[in-house]
Write an enzyme that holds these catalytic residues in place. Sequence first.
Site, PDB file in Angstrom:
ATOM      1  N   TRP A  88       0.855  -1.198   0.000  1.00 29.07           N
ATOM      2  CA  TRP A  88       0.000   0.000   0.000  1.00 29.07           C
ATOM      3  C   TRP A  88       0.891   1.247   0.000  1.00 29.07           C
ATOM      4  O   TRP A  88       1.857   1.310   0.775  1.00 29.07           O
ATOM      5  CB  TRP A  88      -0.885  -0.041   1.250  1.00 29.07           C
ATOM      6  N   ASP A 146      -1.613  -5.978   8.694  1.00 30.70           N
ATOM      7  CA  ASP A 146      -2.538  -4.933   8.267  1.00 30.70           C
ATOM      8  C   ASP A 146      -3.811  -5.667   7.846  1.00 30.70           C
ATOM      9  O   ASP A 146      -3.802  -6.440   6.884  1.00 30.70           O
ATOM     10  CB  ASP A 146      -1.929  -4.152   7.087  1.00 30.70           C
ATOM     11  N   LYS A 159     -14.023  -0.341   5.691  1.00 29.67           N
ATOM     12  CA  LYS A 159     -14.589  -1.032   4.522  1.00 29.67           C
ATOM     13  C   LYS A 159     -15.721  -1.965   4.943  1.00 29.67           C
ATOM     14  O   LYS A 159     -16.789  -1.954   4.362  1.00 29.67           O
ATOM     15  CB  LYS A 159     -13.513  -1.856   3.798  1.00 29.67           C
TER      16      LYS A 159
END
Length: 397
Positions: free
Chosen positions: A131, A212, A247
């Site tokens: 990311w 993560d 999310k």
Amino acid sequence: MFETIQTAPPDPILGLTEAFNKDPNPDKINLGVGIYKDAQGKTPTLECIQRAEKILSENETSGGGYLPMTGLAAMDDAVIPLVFGAGSDAAASGRALAAQTPGGTGGLRVAGDFIKKMFPGAKIWMSDPTWANHKGIFTASGIAQETYPYYDKAAGNLAFDKMTAALAEVPAGDVVLLHACCHNPSGMDPTPEQWTQLAQIAKERKFLPLFDFAYQGFGNGIEEDAAGIRAFAAAGLEMLVAGSFSKNFGLYNQRVGALTVLAGSAEAVAAAMSHVKLCIRVNYSNPPAHGARLVATVLGEAELRALWEQEVAAMRDRINSIRKRFVDTMAAKTDKQDFGFITTQLGMFSFSGLTKAQVHTLRDQHAIYIVDSGRISVAGINEDNIDALCDAIAGVL
Ligand code: LMR
């Protein structure tokens, strides 16, 4: 003093959203940022959240004071079984504690500050690619960085042998950042068997895993997506987990996440958490309450939790079906490139294989916004834009 300041470059992901928002083209398409969109191109407020809002508004008579540094206890308690599994040893033994953080980014930054404070010589190893914001976060925490191979671009697959070979060389006491599921940006995850192998390497090499966990539920399922973390926990390893509810609860702008610490004993985790709290105190004192109350309400009520699971499954299913539609539509429009690998990838993202030059042509000529690496947020594709999108992509190949 400000006269001498040069303008900073735009953020590779959020800067693209700024450019998208400014674009007057009514047919613009945003495949940049990882935000779920439904078939109508909207980011819905989940039904379970709407119901939780109602419960909260009927029951909250006082705003209350500050939350503790570790946030809302009811949410922190609910996070641990979500990460490690209800009834798991990690959840039942008191060796895990969670601190609510402002989103996954907040959790990663607190983790970075904690690592720098407690293990000042430790380096962090990140997947290549990773990311775009990971590098910035750990640079801000002052941690030296290394990379390990992860994705074989040519094969559209996980570079597992190269990955394990590199991890087998990581010095004891360093930190290895792993994406628990829905790897961002590639969409390629290890299999459960591969996770078990990785846990074995972590145990032998004695490095600290930092997971993560931003997309729980978007890969194979809420429980299934924790397979990697649970394999490491089953191997008796300590770890840090930075989770996000942006999310899977659709709470992007509420900034709800959690940093979970798993240690070898209840005493060790309490000592670690006492330092996590200090890192939080100097960053933002304590997190905001409302989003955490929503998450705790949904996870704490059996009916709402069941509804949440259904709604997460519906988001996951839509993304998987649009992956297939995209591959079929591209195949119908061009034989220059096979996009079949996209259906083997999981979560919101895939590497499209588009070059930076192709990405720029798509932006300039078709108002299609894709990050420079060629990563596409599949959730931005729908029945209304898929034809124009695939025509434009076929045109730049
Ligand atoms: C992304 O990768 O698009 C998301 O995680 C959003 C972000 O903050 O970059």
